[in-house]
Enzyme design. Structure first.
Site: not given
Length: 377
Positions: A155, A159, A225, A259
């Site tokens: 993840h 980004y 989360e 997630e």
């Protein structure tokens, strides 16, 4: 230069790469004077499933089966059905959208969502890898959490890939969590809870220490989360619903699936610890947690959406946070913190049920044959 895969760095150390470093060892083992002998220690007894516990167990952490928590193994198998990388997604249209279509308000939202997420996923990785995983005493739990650590790293790469592809100033974006108070206060709240259980001398055999660990893990699974991430992707999904930043949103859909599994697994672990250790969660402590997290989210939403974008505003964001918080509380089997909260974003759950039914020229088609059929929440 020809590689020697027995010792790929041998060439850099001036060693002879034509001879395996294992040869000397083998010769030594074959020598009659150096032949190894069996240890005189008695062999350990076979693993009994009843010896396994989530924490403070006495089973063999190196022996996977027999399972005591088969659901944990199923989480691992499900996680592998959602495998992907950010390079699988076409970002060409995102570059054009950002530089030629998005309004200044939409750019503000896009940039600060990424600024928050880049730091949050590293924090989540540290929590599982350093504070949680090593305390698990059943290997089926650790194996899924090892996959979770990998996914948090993936993840973070995602980004960074979005930031780099769009052409944003990486130094400036990555530092925003430090210089934007509304982002920093959420990260600090999470860091403070992580620090309470990251101590090397923590002893989960002590009731107070175990209680602190359980409440910390509950926060990360249920709020960090389960709510902040789940709700945190919504502004980008709102852009996607209008045909904007589709590549970024598609990647966030894959992250969202991860997630949801992370949250569900953590919640299940917390429930198992409470049952096995005969714990009673502190209602007052939980109430303070929900109030602090709601306040932090409201400050963040007020900054992020000071000027609403088409189809998304602060009020919807906050009501959805409360609605999802109630859902996580039900999963945890604790009191709902925000009775009566409404599902403002009825389309949000659809984002986690991504189907790869796309034009080949719009994105690289990757068929996750079983992943689309999973119940991700």
């Amino acid at each position: 230069m020809k590689h020697n895969w027995d010792d790929p760095i041998a060439a850099f150390n001036g060693m002879n790469t034509n001879q395996s470093p294992l040869q000397d060892t083998e010769a030594s083992l074959n020598s009659t004077t150096n032949r190894p002998t069996l240890s005189q220690h008695a062999a350990p007894k076979p693993v009994d499933v009843s010896d396994k516990r989530v924490v403070n167990g006495h089973g063999d952490i190196n022996q996977l089966a027999p399972f005591k928590y088969p659901w944990a193994w199923q989480y691992f198998l499900n996680a592998n059905k959602n495998h992907w990388t950010p390079l699988d997604v076409n970002m060409t249209k995102d570059v054009r959208d950002y530089h030629h279509v998005l309004t200044s308000e939409e750019k503000h939202v896009y940039e600060h969502v990424l600024a928050y997420l880049t730091t949050s996923d590293i924090l989540a990785m540290r929590n599982i890898g350093l504070a949680v995983m090593e305390k698990m005493t059943a290997p089926e739990l650790q194996i899924y959490q090892a996959r979770q650590v990998f996914e948090e790293a993936m993840h973070t790469w995602t980004y960074q890939h979005c930031i780099e592809t769009i052409g944003l100033d990486q130094k400036e974006i990555y530092n925003r969590y430090r210089v934007v108070p509304e982002i920093y206060q959420k990260i600090k709240l999470a860091n403070d809870r992580l620090d309470t259980v990251l101590r090397p001398d923590i002893d989960l055999n002590q009731p107070d220490e175990l209680d602190t660990f359980v409440h910390s893990y509950l926060f990360f699974a249920g709020v960090f989360e389960g709510c902040w991430f789940y709700n945190g992707f919504s502004p980008i999904f709102a852009l996607q619903r209008r045909g904007l930043m589709n590549g970024t949103a598609e990647q966030l859909q894959y992250i969202m699936r991860d997630e949801i599994l992370h949250s569900g697994f953590g919640i299940r672990v917390v429930r198992e610890i409470v049952k096995e250790e005969n714990l009673t969660l502190d209602e007052a402590r939980l109430r303070r947690m929900w109030d602090e997290c709601e306040a932090a989210e409201e400050i963040y939403a007020g900054f992020l959406l000071a000027d609403p974008i088409v189809g998304y505003n602060k009020e919807d964001h906050m009501e959805q946070f409360r609605f999802i918080a109630n859902r996580r509380a039900r999963q945890l089997k604790i009191t709902e913190p925000f009775p009566g909260a409404e599902n403002r974003l009825t389309w949000l759950d659809e984002q986690s049920n991504l189907r790869k039914e796309k034009n080949f020229f719009e994105t690289r088609v990757i068929e996750y044959q079983t992943g689309a059929a999973l119940n991700w929440d």
